[in-house]
Design a protein around this motif. Sequence first.
Motif, PDB file in Angstrom:
ATOM      1  N   VAL A   1       0.829  -1.211   0.000  1.00 29.95           N
ATOM      2  CA  VAL A   1       0.000   0.000   0.000  1.00 29.95           C
ATOM      3  C   VAL A   1       0.858   1.253   0.000  1.00 29.95           C
ATOM      4  O   VAL A   1       0.574   2.223  -0.706  1.00 29.95           O
TER       5      VAL A   1
ATOM      6  N   LEU B   1      -6.470   2.412   7.559  1.00 29.85           N
ATOM      7  CA  LEU B   1      -7.516   2.111   6.587  1.00 29.85           C
ATOM      8  C   LEU B   1      -7.813   3.324   5.718  1.00 29.85           C
ATOM      9  O   LEU B   1      -7.973   3.205   4.484  1.00 29.85           O
ATOM     10  N   VAL B   2      -7.844   4.502   6.349  1.00 29.90           N
ATOM     11  CA  VAL B   2      -8.051   5.734   5.581  1.00 29.90           C
ATOM     12  C   VAL B   2      -6.894   5.952   4.609  1.00 29.90           C
ATOM     13  O   VAL B   2      -7.099   6.374   3.467  1.00 29.90           O
TER      14      VAL B   2
ATOM     15  N   TYR C   1      -5.208   3.680   3.146  1.00 26.61           N
ATOM     16  CA  TYR C   1      -5.447   2.773   2.022  1.00 26.61           C
ATOM     17  C   TYR C   1      -6.440   3.377   1.043  1.00 26.61           C
ATOM     18  O   TYR C   1      -6.276   3.257  -0.181  1.00 26.61           O
ATOM     19  N   TRP C   2      -7.462   4.051   1.551  1.00 26.49           N
ATOM     20  CA  TRP C   2      -8.468   4.646   0.668  1.00 26.49           C
ATOM     21  C   TRP C   2      -7.926   5.891  -0.038  1.00 26.49           C
ATOM     22  O   TRP C   2      -8.165   6.099  -1.223  1.00 26.49           O
ATOM     23  N   VAL C   3      -7.197   6.738   0.685  1.00 23.14           N
ATOM     24  CA  VAL C   3      -6.751   8.023   0.133  1.00 23.14           C
ATOM     25  C   VAL C   3      -5.516   7.863  -0.740  1.00 23.14           C
ATOM     26  O   VAL C   3      -5.375   8.534  -1.765  1.00 23.14           O
ATOM     27  N   ARG C   4      -4.597   7.020  -0.328  1.00 23.51           N
ATOM     28  CA  ARG C   4      -3.317   6.785  -1.007  1.00 23.51           C
ATOM     29  C   ARG C   4      -2.544   8.090  -1.265  1.00 23.51           C
ATOM     30  O   ARG C   4      -2.229   8.427  -2.412  1.00 23.51           O
TER      31      ARG C   4
ATOM     32  N   TRP D   1       0.587  11.125   7.932  1.00 28.68           N
ATOM     33  CA  TRP D   1       0.136   9.820   7.460  1.00 28.68           C
ATOM     34  C   TRP D   1       1.051   8.679   7.892  1.00 28.68           C
ATOM     35  O   TRP D   1       0.591   7.549   8.127  1.00 28.68           O
TER      36      TRP D   1
ATOM     37  N   ALA E   1      -6.154  -5.150  -1.197  1.00 26.37           N
ATOM     38  CA  ALA E   1      -7.353  -4.933  -0.374  1.00 26.37           C
ATOM     39  C   ALA E   1      -7.451  -5.984   0.733  1.00 26.37           C
ATOM     40  O   ALA E   1      -7.855  -5.672   1.863  1.00 26.37           O
TER      41      ALA E   1
ATOM     42  N   ALA F   1      -5.025  -5.052   3.522  1.00 28.66           N
ATOM     43  CA  ALA F   1      -5.513  -3.890   4.277  1.00 28.66           C
ATOM     44  C   ALA F   1      -6.673  -4.273   5.195  1.00 28.66           C
ATOM     45  O   ALA F   1      -6.722  -3.866   6.365  1.00 28.66           O
ATOM     46  N   ALA F   2      -7.606  -5.058   4.680  1.00 24.46           N
ATOM     47  CA  ALA F   2      -8.761  -5.464   5.493  1.00 24.46           C
ATOM     48  C   ALA F   2      -8.327  -6.334   6.660  1.00 24.46           C
ATOM     49  O   ALA F   2      -8.812  -6.180   7.796  1.00 24.46           O
TER      50      ALA F   2
END
Length: 543
Positions: free
Chosen positions: A278, A332-333, A335-338, A364, A451, A454-455
């Motif tokens: 990630v 987790l955020v 991972y979403w924002v990158r 971060w 994913a 990350a999960a």
Amino acid sequence: MSVTSSPMRSPRWYNYWGWGSGDMLGAGAQAVITGWLFYFFTTFCDLTPVEAGLILGLPRLLEAITCPLIGYVSDNLRHTWIGRKIGRRKIFLLITIPLLPSFALIFVSGQTFAYYLTIFIFFELLYTMFLIPWETLAAEMTKDYKEKAKFAGARMLVAQSSAILASYLPTLIINRFGGQDSAQTFLIMATIFGLLFSLVVLIVVILTWERPYTEDEKAVVAKPLDWGAALMIPVKMFRDLSSTLRIRAFRQHLSIYLGGYISQDIFNTAFPIFVATVMAGATVMISQMMTAMYVAQLVSVMIAIHLVIRIGPVVAYRSAAAFFTVALLLLLVFYWVRPEMMSQDLFAVVNPASSAFDLSAVFWLLTPVILAGLGRGTLNFVPWSVYNYLPDIDEAVTGQRREGIFAGVMTLVRKLAQSGAIILTGWIIETGGYVSPVAGAGVVQTPGAVATVAALLVIGPIAVMTLGAILSWSFRLDAASHQVLMNEIERLRAGEVSPSSPQAQAVVEDLTGWPYAKLWGRNPLVSETRLQPEPKRPSGPEN
């Protein structure tokens, strides 16, 4: 007849640190193993995540026998020649000293699955031979609540310091010898740790002592090895193991213990893979982020030493779990924002004097690991601070001191749960599509594989910590209740059969899970765990 015991020795500062130094092996080895070994196997040894998980997990299943067996044997060496002359705990420690440098053999790259599994099983056996007897010593060296807390604090400070060393050594080695992603980095690190392990075990042997013999015990003639009794060890051992689970406080304690540690097993396995996939980080980035996290854990332990005494272990556990949960949600955020990183050198990114300084990256990269460290340090400290008091609760029920059995059961349960967690984590990562690089070469992972990592990193630890918090909700062991317990034990030892007050009765029954009338050996728990008559216990105080 009242019988006196040997004079009590008061621990000095060097005894606290001498015993605590053992966690350079206890936690240091695990910091290297859980922090790096899965990554090492899947990155430099051409092993799949499932194979790596099996190597890390299967030896723990074998310890279902070795952990309680060593605990039981060390408990029962007290009235043998070895126990009298060398020490029922220290004999195991002495055996491990010349063998611990074999730790480096685990990090020799290019070997087969069978090689890594065999070497890891051998080292885990050595680790258990040290860990079980060593963990009992703090409970034997003092009965005082605050002194036991100091032992636990010294242990945890050493543990977190060794974890910092385990996380930062790869950065130092890479800076000194080069090789950004090289298996040689890990071999050098493991060699350094193997030598340190032998040194700290020697320090433990010199600066600790075992529970003094009472006059009654001194009168017991030391016995030679009885092979008939030895054959009955498995029967007696597993009766003892099952008996510990009938102590209410111990069952509740296990939920705190497993909730805190299994959540970290999942995190430690998945985090290096998360950073590599990630965050596109190499070994240096992983090392630096882990170093920052372990520094925060060290600070957390120093706070937790006082926190547990003031607010109790359960509240401290919940507070720590909250910090760790926030950290996981921030990852987790991420991972979403990158967000884009300007540099792969974390220490340059956070240095205002560096041209690579990036305030966004500071948030971060540092905030999640610092919050995680603050939570994880307390999660590590709470169970082992509580452990030192569990033999006292057991003594109220059985009239016996069984430190070794409790250490064995805790480690047994921990190893079994850890084995399942690591094997399952490896299987989930591989099932999600993760592909191991060949000899450190880069591989572009699929979105599904990333994913999954990350999960797993986020959901797994949160679920385990939450379950631990629920199961331990009514845990009532703290400084005040422990003092009440010790007062009642003194009364029971003196021959009293009734509580000093209804309030004291309620406290002791809540901790033990047994009616007061059935304490001090007046219950089936004692007869179930004895295959032969025990020596008469002294009626005077035992130290």
